[in-house]
Design an enzyme around this catalytic site. Structure first.
Site, PDB file in Angstrom:
ATOM      1  N   TYR A  51      85.407 -77.105 -62.239  1.00  0.00           N
ATOM      2  CA  TYR A  51      85.668 -78.509 -62.994  1.00  0.00           C
ATOM      3  C   TYR A  51      85.944 -78.599 -64.433  1.00  0.00           C
ATOM      4  O   TYR A  51      86.008 -79.517 -64.907  1.00  0.00           O
ATOM      5  CB  TYR A  51      84.506 -79.421 -62.512  1.00  0.00           C
ATOM      6  CG  TYR A  51      84.378 -79.812 -61.321  1.00  0.00           C
ATOM      7  CD1 TYR A  51      85.353 -80.784 -60.681  1.00  0.00           C
ATOM      8  CD2 TYR A  51      83.389 -79.400 -60.362  1.00  0.00           C
ATOM      9  CE1 TYR A  51      85.466 -81.152 -59.568  1.00  0.00           C
ATOM     10  CE2 TYR A  51      83.391 -80.018 -58.866  1.00  0.00           C
ATOM     11  CZ  TYR A  51      84.532 -80.926 -58.581  1.00  0.00           C
ATOM     12  OH  TYR A  51      84.453 -81.235 -57.208  1.00  0.00           O
ATOM     13  N   HIS A 117      85.932 -82.558 -51.717  1.00  0.00           N
ATOM     14  CA  HIS A 117      86.750 -82.446 -52.798  1.00  0.00           C
ATOM     15  C   HIS A 117      88.042 -81.986 -51.933  1.00  0.00           C
ATOM     16  O   HIS A 117      88.422 -81.354 -50.980  1.00  0.00           O
ATOM     17  CB  HIS A 117      86.471 -81.377 -53.412  1.00  0.00           C
ATOM     18  CG  HIS A 117      87.553 -80.423 -54.428  1.00  0.00           C
ATOM     19  ND1 HIS A 117      87.984 -81.164 -55.433  1.00  0.00           N
ATOM     20  CD2 HIS A 117      88.541 -79.455 -54.050  1.00  0.00           C
ATOM     21  CE1 HIS A 117      89.085 -80.454 -55.969  1.00  0.00           C
ATOM     22  NE2 HIS A 117      89.311 -79.282 -54.989  1.00  0.00           N
ATOM     23  N   GLU A 128      92.592 -72.680 -56.254  1.00  0.00           N
ATOM     24  CA  GLU A 128      91.170 -72.945 -55.919  1.00  0.00           C
ATOM     25  C   GLU A 128      90.837 -72.013 -54.829  1.00  0.00           C
ATOM     26  O   GLU A 128      89.631 -72.014 -54.458  1.00  0.00           O
ATOM     27  CB  GLU A 128      91.139 -74.489 -55.727  1.00  0.00           C
ATOM     28  CG  GLU A 128      91.275 -75.381 -56.768  1.00  0.00           C
ATOM     29  CD  GLU A 128      91.127 -76.898 -56.605  1.00  0.00           C
ATOM     30  OE1 GLU A 128      91.304 -77.675 -57.494  1.00  0.00           O
ATOM     31  OE2 GLU A 128      91.247 -77.620 -55.515  1.00  0.00           O
TER      32      GLU A 128
END
Ligand code: ATP
Ligand code: MG
Length: 142
Positions: A51, A117, A128
């Site tokens: 994050y 998410h 990711e």
């Protein structure tokens, strides 16, 4: 196929509440296929890095604390136009604003504890996915 995959996380609120199976079934019902999956508890360093884009935001520390509070479930999901299709399927960040039938409307507790998410671009989906899965895992799922 470009754009066919996205990175999802079933967040600690939903995982701890035993909602992972329901969320995956809901997504499979909408045509998403699970191509990679794991259960893990993020370290503080991992949550901070994942994050990092939100480092200056007022909710950053709280978000890191939440995301390290228990196990979560990263997933690689496949569907045509996966990034946008999945973001449509999960709904707005705050479940209060999410449309009926979206994952966050159905399963989220709050704007922070929002169940899942989803990557916000093809480029971030790739980055990711590599954050959580090895080359071998990502290749094996092809
Ligand atoms: P995600 O990146 O988790 O898919 P998102 O793209 O809808 O969600 P972001 O703006 O990227 O939302 O924020 C990342 C996460 O930070 C949110 O999913 C939520 O858990 C938390 N968050 C965002 N805004 C707030 C806020 N105002 N207060 C508390 N938590 C927040
Ligand atoms: Mg985001």
């Amino acid at each position: 196929m470009a754009g066919a995959r996205t990175l999802a996380i079933i967040k600690p609120d939903a995982f701890s509440a035993g909602k992972a199976g329901k969320i995956i079934a809901h997504l499979e019902g909408q045509g998403f296929a699970v191509r990679a999956a794991r259960v893990m508890r993020l370290t503080q360093a991992q949550a901070e890095e994942f994050y990092a884009v939100h480092r200056e935001r007022p909710f950053y520390r709280s978000l890191v604390t939440f995301m390290t509070s228990g196990p979560c479930m990263p997933l690689v999901l496949e569907k045509a136009n996966a990034v946008t299709a999945y973001r449509d399927a999960i709904g707005a960040t705050d479940p209060a604003d999410a449309k009926p039938g979206t994952v966050r409307k159905l399963f989220a507790e709050s704007k922070e504890r929002n169940a899942v998410h989803g990557s916000d671009s093809d480029e971030n989906a790739e980055r990711e996915a590599r954050f959580f899965f090895s080359d071998a895992e990502l290749l094996a799922a092809r």
